[in-house]
Write a protein that holds these residues in place. Structure first.
Motif, PDB file in Angstrom:
ATOM      1  N   MET B  32       0.872  -1.503  -0.003  1.00 44.68           N
ATOM      2  CA  MET B  32      -0.018   0.064  -0.081  1.00 44.68           C
ATOM      3  C   MET B  32       0.928   1.709  -0.094  1.00 44.68           C
ATOM      4  N   ILE B  33       2.091   1.249   1.156  1.00 42.12           N
ATOM      5  CA  ILE B  33       2.811   2.492   1.094  1.00 42.12           C
ATOM      6  C   ILE B  33       3.376   2.774  -0.528  1.00 42.12           C
ATOM      7  N   GLU B  34       4.096   1.728  -1.191  1.00 46.47           N
ATOM      8  CA  GLU B  34       4.322   1.519  -2.248  1.00 46.47           C
ATOM      9  C   GLU B  34       3.423   1.976  -3.463  1.00 46.47           C
ATOM     10  N   GLN B  35       2.940   1.706  -3.516  1.00 49.37           N
ATOM     11  CA  GLN B  35       1.248   2.300  -4.130  1.00 49.37           C
ATOM     12  C   GLN B  35       0.975   3.457  -4.829  1.00 49.37           C
ATOM     13  N   GLN B  36       1.022   4.594  -2.827  1.00 43.39           N
ATOM     14  CA  GLN B  36       1.313   5.194  -2.741  1.00 43.39           C
ATOM     15  C   GLN B  36       2.112   6.341  -2.641  1.00 43.39           C
ATOM     16  N   ARG B  37       3.423   5.954  -3.073  1.00 42.31           N
ATOM     17  CA  ARG B  37       4.238   6.541  -3.191  1.00 42.31           C
ATOM     18  C   ARG B  37       4.228   6.314  -4.798  1.00 42.31           C
ATOM     19  N   LEU B  38       4.139   5.440  -5.697  1.00 43.02           N
ATOM     20  CA  LEU B  38       4.343   5.935  -7.286  1.00 43.02           C
ATOM     21  C   LEU B  38       2.580   6.850  -7.621  1.00 43.02           C
ATOM     22  N   GLU B  39       1.864   6.500  -6.953  1.00 46.99           N
ATOM     23  CA  GLU B  39       0.955   7.769  -7.039  1.00 46.99           C
ATOM     24  C   GLU B  39       1.378   9.194  -7.380  1.00 46.99           C
ATOM     25  N   SER B  40       1.824   9.217  -5.611  1.00 42.17           N
ATOM     26  CA  SER B  40       2.515  10.813  -5.410  1.00 42.17           C
ATOM     27  C   SER B  40       3.549  11.390  -6.763  1.00 42.17           C
ATOM     28  N   ALA B  41       4.061  10.538  -6.822  1.00 39.87           N
ATOM     29  CA  ALA B  41       5.286  10.657  -7.998  1.00 39.87           C
ATOM     30  C   ALA B  41       4.852  10.945  -9.302  1.00 39.87           C
ATOM     31  N   ALA B  42       4.096  10.126  -9.726  1.00 43.40           N
ATOM     32  CA  ALA B  42       3.111  10.023 -10.937  1.00 43.40           C
ATOM     33  C   ALA B  42       2.629  11.671 -11.292  1.00 43.40           C
ATOM     34  N   ALA B  43       1.942  11.819  -9.732  1.00 40.85           N
ATOM     35  CA  ALA B  43       1.316  13.185  -9.158  1.00 40.85           C
ATOM     36  C   ALA B  43       2.499  14.444 -10.078  1.00 40.85           C
ATOM     37  N   VAL B  44       3.658  14.449  -9.702  1.00 38.36           N
ATOM     38  CA  VAL B  44       4.516  15.301  -9.539  1.00 38.36           C
ATOM     39  C   VAL B  44       4.656  15.567 -10.846  1.00 38.36           C
ATOM     40  N   GLU B  45       4.678  14.152 -11.539  1.00 35.14           N
ATOM     41  CA  GLU B  45       5.404  14.062 -12.983  1.00 35.14           C
ATOM     42  C   GLU B  45       4.094  15.297 -13.124  1.00 35.14           C
ATOM     43  N   SER B  46       2.622  15.017 -13.637  1.00 39.44           N
ATOM     44  CA  SER B  46       1.670  15.169 -13.923  1.00 39.44           C
ATOM     45  C   SER B  46       1.312  16.971 -14.030  1.00 39.44           C
ATOM     46  N   ILE B  47       2.021  17.351 -12.755  1.00 41.53           N
ATOM     47  CA  ILE B  47       1.562  18.866 -12.479  1.00 41.53           C
ATOM     48  C   ILE B  47       2.687  19.752 -13.433  1.00 41.53           C
ATOM     49  N   ARG B  48       3.733  18.401 -13.305  1.00 38.11           N
ATOM     50  CA  ARG B  48       4.678  19.604 -14.318  1.00 38.11           C
ATOM     51  C   ARG B  48       4.407  19.092 -15.771  1.00 38.11           C
ATOM     52  N   ALA B  49       3.762  18.490 -16.127  1.00 39.43           N
ATOM     53  CA  ALA B  49       3.756  18.768 -16.929  1.00 39.43           C
ATOM     54  C   ALA B  49       2.601  19.275 -17.395  1.00 39.43           C
ATOM     55  N   LEU B  50       1.395  19.471 -17.429  1.00 36.06           N
ATOM     56  CA  LEU B  50       0.379  20.223 -16.886  1.00 36.06           C
ATOM     57  C   LEU B  50       1.011  22.122 -17.301  1.00 36.06           C
ATOM     58  N   GLU B  51       2.229  22.401 -16.325  1.00 42.92           N
ATOM     59  CA  GLU B  51       2.756  23.625 -16.176  1.00 42.92           C
ATOM     60  C   GLU B  51       3.508  23.524 -17.934  1.00 42.92           C
ATOM     61  N   GLN B  52       3.533  22.592 -18.783  1.00 38.47           N
ATOM     62  CA  GLN B  52       4.481  22.901 -19.809  1.00 38.47           C
ATOM     63  C   GLN B  52       3.936  23.120 -20.828  1.00 38.47           C
ATOM     64  N   SER B  53       2.082  22.747 -20.435  1.00 38.31           N
ATOM     65  CA  SER B  53       1.943  21.850 -22.072  1.00 38.31           C
ATOM     66  C   SER B  53       0.589  23.179 -22.186  1.00 38.31           C
ATOM     67  N   GLU B  54       0.643  23.568 -23.780  1.00 36.54           N
ATOM     68  CA  GLU B  54       0.671  24.772 -24.837  1.00 36.54           C
ATOM     69  C   GLU B  54      -1.612  24.498 -24.117  1.00 36.54           C
ATOM     70  N   ASP B  55      -1.857  23.302 -24.970  1.00 39.05           N
ATOM     71  CA  ASP B  55      -3.006  23.553 -24.977  1.00 39.05           C
ATOM     72  C   ASP B  55      -3.656  22.788 -23.971  1.00 39.05           C
ATOM     73  N   ARG B  56      -3.315  22.596 -22.875  1.00 37.09           N
ATOM     74  CA  ARG B  56      -3.827  21.607 -21.943  1.00 37.09           C
ATOM     75  C   ARG B  56      -4.267  21.000 -21.872  1.00 37.09           C
ATOM     76  N   ILE B  57      -4.865  20.082 -22.566  1.00 34.71           N
ATOM     77  CA  ILE B  57      -5.488  19.619 -23.174  1.00 34.71           C
ATOM     78  C   ILE B  57      -5.358  18.020 -22.326  1.00 34.71           C
ATOM     79  N   VAL B  58      -6.194  16.994 -21.849  1.00 40.36           N
ATOM     80  CA  VAL B  58      -5.572  16.124 -21.206  1.00 40.36           C
ATOM     81  C   VAL B  58      -6.928  14.700 -21.632  1.00 40.36           C
ATOM     82  N   LEU B  59      -6.751  14.086 -21.446  1.00 40.44           N
ATOM     83  CA  LEU B  59      -7.213  13.253 -21.281  1.00 40.44           C
ATOM     84  C   LEU B  59      -7.949  12.673 -20.220  1.00 40.44           C
ATOM     85  N   LEU B  60      -9.547  12.550 -20.165  1.00 45.24           N
ATOM     86  CA  LEU B  60      -9.785  12.247 -18.879  1.00 45.24           C
ATOM     87  C   LEU B  60     -10.981  11.345 -17.942  1.00 45.24           C
TER      88      LEU B  60
END
Lengths: 120, 148
Positions: B32-60
């Motif tokens: 569970m801890i490892e799962q949470q860690r991976l989710e947090s790392a993925a969230a960090v990556e998403s935030i950074r990618a969104l900030e750099q994105s030009e059209d800010r379009i994502v697949l929800l």
């Protein structure tokens, strides 16, 4: 189990029952302690947020925007209620632990009296 | 040959089962801890990618493997769940910092739980060794009785 006296068998059944109750109480207490820890952490995190921070809270199945102070008050109230429950569970745990030890000693005594001396 | 007390074997088996259960619980926690860690790392990556994105379009994702195209209105601000059903709006940078702190905490917790599992594994090995010795002793005693 056939050569165990009925009284001891009854005590063993009671011991199992007490053990199960104890496990339930301990796991419930652990669950509440975890929730309190999480709520305290949320209070700390929220304390660091600016006064006008946008805060949402789960209300039923939706999230509603709430005032930071209101959320803090709600969290503190939740912590207080859970701490009361934890204290009550601690009392139950202590009582059950005492009962468990008493029963264990009784059963041990009865079985030792019954067991033939070793080496003979 | 000295007889083995059956109560000792029973007690060792009980400890073995108890420790085995504890190890299973701790392994579940570690996952569970490892799962949470991976989710947090993925969230960090998403935030950074969104900030750099030009059209800010994502697949929800909307469940069942279906996704819709969506545009993120304000990629500079992120809602972070701080626990106890409370969500706070933070700037992207603050959210990344919060998540990275959480990753550090989860890594420390993971190490702690792994240590406990290792300790239990040592105890399980020791009990298994004693149990095996007790079984061997019981078998030898039985063979001795049969032969006499």
């Amino acid at each position: 189990m056939d050569n165990v006296p009925p009284k001891v068998q009854q005590q063993l059944a009671m011991l199992q029952q007490v053990q199960q109750q104890l496990q339930t109480v301990v796991s419930q207490k652990a669950q509440y302690e975890l929730t309190v820890r999480e709520a305290r952490r949320a209070v700390d995190d929220l304390g660091e947020a600016p006064e006008d921070a946008t805060v949402y809270m789960n209300v039923g199945s939706i999230m509603m925007q709430q005032n930071k102070d209101k959320v803090l008050a709600s969290l503190n109230e939740r912590i207080e209620t859970l701490e009361l429950r934890i204290r009550s569970l601690e009392k139950q745990e202590k009582a059950l632990q005492g009962k468990f030890e008493q029963l264990s000693a009784q059963i041990k005594g009865a079985l030792e009296r019954k067991a033939p001396p070793s080496g003979s | 040959m000295e007889q083995v007390d059956p109560r000792e074997i029973q007690m060792l088996r009980m400890y073995l089962s108890e420790y085995g259960q504890q190890m299973e619980i701790l392994s579940g926690q570690l996952n569970m801890i490892e799962q949470q860690r991976l989710e947090s790392a993925a969230a960090v990556e998403s935030i950074r990618a969104l900030e750099q994105s030009e059209d800010r379009i994502v697949l929800l994702p909307i469940g069942g493997g279906a996704v819709v195209r969506a545009q993120v209105l304000d990629p500079g601000h992120v809602m972070v769940n701080i626990g106890a059903d409370v969500i706070v709006e933070r700037t992207g940078a603050d959210a990344v910092e919060y998540l990275q702190d959480r990753i550090t905490e989860l890594e420390a917790l993971g190490k702690q739980v792994s240590g406990s599992i290792e300790q239990l594994r040592g105890q399980v090995n020791e009990i298994s060794r004693r149990l095996e010795a007790a079984y061997r002793q019981a078998q030898a005693a039985q063979a001795g009785q049969g032969g006499s």
